[in-house]
Write a protein that holds these residues in place. Structure first.
Motif, short mmCIF file in Angstrom:
data_model
loop_
_atom_site.label_atom_id
_atom_site.label_comp_id
_atom_site.label_asym_id
_atom_site.label_seq_id
_atom_site.Cartn_x
_atom_site.Cartn_y
_atom_site.Cartn_z
N TYR A 66 56.96 38.24 113.05
CA TYR A 66 56.59 37.44 114.22
C TYR A 66 55.90 38.29 115.29
N SER A 67 56.45 39.46 115.55
CA SER A 67 55.86 40.34 116.56
C SER A 67 54.53 40.91 116.12
N SER A 68 54.31 41.00 114.79
CA SER A 68 53.07 41.58 114.27
C SER A 68 51.91 40.58 114.21
N ILE A 69 52.18 39.32 114.48
CA ILE A 69 51.12 38.31 114.44
C ILE A 69 50.19 38.43 115.64
N THR A 70 50.76 38.72 116.80
CA THR A 70 49.95 38.76 118.03
C THR A 70 49.82 40.16 118.63
N ALA A 71 50.86 40.99 118.52
CA ALA A 71 50.88 42.28 119.23
C ALA A 71 49.75 43.24 118.84
N PRO A 72 49.48 43.49 117.54
CA PRO A 72 48.43 44.47 117.20
C PRO A 72 47.06 44.10 117.78
N LYS A 73 46.66 42.84 117.64
CA LYS A 73 45.35 42.44 118.18
C LYS A 73 45.33 42.52 119.69
N MET A 74 46.43 42.13 120.33
CA MET A 74 46.50 42.21 121.78
C MET A 74 46.33 43.65 122.24
N LEU A 75 46.98 44.61 121.57
CA LEU A 75 46.89 46.02 121.94
C LEU A 75 45.46 46.54 121.76
N ILE A 76 44.81 46.13 120.67
CA ILE A 76 43.41 46.54 120.44
C ILE A 76 42.49 45.95 121.50
N TRP B 13 38.32 31.07 111.92
CA TRP B 13 39.35 31.08 110.89
C TRP B 13 40.40 32.15 111.15
N GLY B 14 40.03 33.21 111.86
CA GLY B 14 41.04 34.18 112.30
C GLY B 14 42.00 33.54 113.29
N CYS B 15 41.47 32.71 114.16
CA CYS B 15 42.29 31.97 115.12
C CYS B 15 43.23 31.01 114.40
N ILE B 16 42.69 30.29 113.41
CA ILE B 16 43.52 29.34 112.65
C ILE B 16 44.62 30.08 111.90
N ALA B 17 44.28 31.25 111.34
CA ALA B 17 45.28 32.04 110.61
C ALA B 17 46.40 32.50 111.56
N GLN B 18 46.02 32.97 112.74
CA GLN B 18 47.01 33.42 113.71
C GLN B 18 47.91 32.26 114.13
N LEU B 19 47.30 31.13 114.38
CA LEU B 19 48.05 29.93 114.77
C LEU B 19 49.01 29.52 113.65
N PHE B 20 48.51 29.54 112.40
CA PHE B 20 49.35 29.14 111.26
C PHE B 20 50.58 30.03 111.12
N PHE B 21 50.37 31.35 111.11
CA PHE B 21 51.50 32.25 110.89
C PHE B 21 52.46 32.26 112.08
N LEU B 22 51.93 32.06 113.28
CA LEU B 22 52.79 32.01 114.46
C LEU B 22 53.78 30.85 114.34
N HIS B 23 53.30 29.69 113.92
CA HIS B 23 54.18 28.52 113.80
C HIS B 23 55.01 28.58 112.53
N PHE B 24 54.47 29.16 111.48
CA PHE B 24 55.22 29.31 110.24
C PHE B 24 56.46 30.17 110.46
N VAL B 25 56.26 31.36 110.99
CA VAL B 25 57.38 32.29 111.18
C VAL B 25 58.29 31.82 112.31
N GLY B 26 57.70 31.30 113.39
CA GLY B 26 58.51 30.83 114.52
C GLY B 26 59.43 29.70 114.13
N ALA B 27 58.90 28.71 113.38
CA ALA B 27 59.73 27.59 112.94
C ALA B 27 60.78 28.04 111.93
N ALA B 28 60.39 28.94 111.01
CA ALA B 28 61.36 29.46 110.04
C ALA B 28 62.52 30.16 110.75
N GLU B 29 62.19 30.87 111.83
CA GLU B 29 63.24 31.56 112.60
C GLU B 29 64.17 30.56 113.28
N MET B 30 63.60 29.47 113.79
CA MET B 30 64.43 28.44 114.41
C MET B 30 65.39 27.81 113.39
#
Length: 309
Positions: free
Chosen positions: A71-81, A93-110
């Protein structure tokens, strides 16, 4: 196939345009990220390597640590760069991929936090049947269903987004892609899509959050009637779980359980949700769980001894 006149990339505004602030935030968030990764890896290695930590609770905790790394690796590396980039760009499509994995992992964690609440119920209220109620096979099944639930939830978000037209503007007022920002810049009336997303993201978050709080309130009332070391340990574990539930669901409810209009605290809440929250899990669980802390010390000592030899 997308029309050539449509948006092919998005511009991220980031957190600040001031160089000094950007450097400070880079150092701060890099520190957070470098704590999140090794601490969660240490939790996984400790639980996998220590025979004393073989209960279902620790199996679920190891899975939670793995999801935190992801979850932390979905946004943090690009933000730091992007702190060093003049133009913060991300492809469509990079945006769509980020959005997909953010909700995939976030919902799985919930969903996994819900499974962990059931585990505590079985351990506290049905101790004699605990081994059968939380068998290793069932634990694996529940974890897989958590992942499947996250996948289905995220797929719904992506399907709703990709069919919308994007013809400009292409600026997202944040440091990552999420449905709340992307939906604001479409060239169509998105009322129906927004209602579906509020239902699938916001309502589910609210329902799970209330159900978890009620469940833990019941467990706490049961535990406070008992005394002894086992009841004290169970209380400590429940308080840890409640803290994580509040920190996980609070920002999610604020972001997704309301109309997707822009408000001043949005970026601050997003930072907490995507950067700071994954840092809290290992801190809270290690500080409040003596068994994990002791086992971690054993792992570190073994590592140091092996390194010396």
């Amino acid at each position: 196939m997308r029309n050539s006149s449509e948006v092919t990339e998005f511009i991220l505004t980031g957190l600040s345009h001031q160089r000094g602030v950007q450097l400070f935030l880079f150092a701060l968030f890099l520190t957070f990220y470098l704590i999140v990764l090794p601490s969660n890896v240490l939790i996984i290695v400790t639980i996998r390597g220590d025979p004393h930590l073989n209960s279902p609770m620790y199996f679920l905790l190891a899975n939670l640590a793995f999801l935190d790394i992801w979850y932390s690796s979905i946004t943090a590396p690009k933000m730091l760069i992007d702190f060093f980039a003049e133009r913060k760009l991300i492809s469509f499509w990079g945006c769509i991929a980020q959005l997909f994995f953010l909700h995939f992992v976030g919902a799985a964690e919930m969903f996994l936090l819900t499974v962990m609440a059931y585990d505590r119920y079985a351990a506290i209220c049905r101790p004699l049947h605990y081994a059968n109620m939380m068998s290793h096979r069932l634990c694996i099944t529940l974890v897989l269903f958590s992942w499947l639930g996250g996948f289905v939830h995220s797929t719904i978000q992506v399907v709703l987004i990709v069919r919308l037209p994007f013809c400009g503007p292409n600026e997202l007022d944040n440091y990552f892609c999420d449905i709340t920002q992307v939906l604001r810049i479409t060239c169509a009336n998105t009322f129906a899509e927004e209602m579906v997303m509020i239902f699938s993201s916001g309502l589910i978050s609210v329902v799970c959050f209330v159900a978890l709080l009620v469940s833990y309130a019941f467990l706490l009332s049961v535990l406070k009637k008992n005394s002894g070391e086992s009841a004290s340990k169970a209380l400590s574990t429940c308080y840890s779980h409640i803290t994580i539930v509040i920190f996980m669901f609070g920002p999610a409810i604020y972001i997704y359980a309301r109309p997707f209009d822009e408000y001043a605290p949005d970026k601050i809440v997003s930072v907490f949700h995507t950067i700071i929250f994954p840092l809290l899990n290992p801190i809270i669980y290690t500080l409040r769980n003596k068994e994990i802390t002791t086992a971690m010390k054993r792992v570190v000592r073994r590592y140091l001894l092996c390194k010396k030899n």
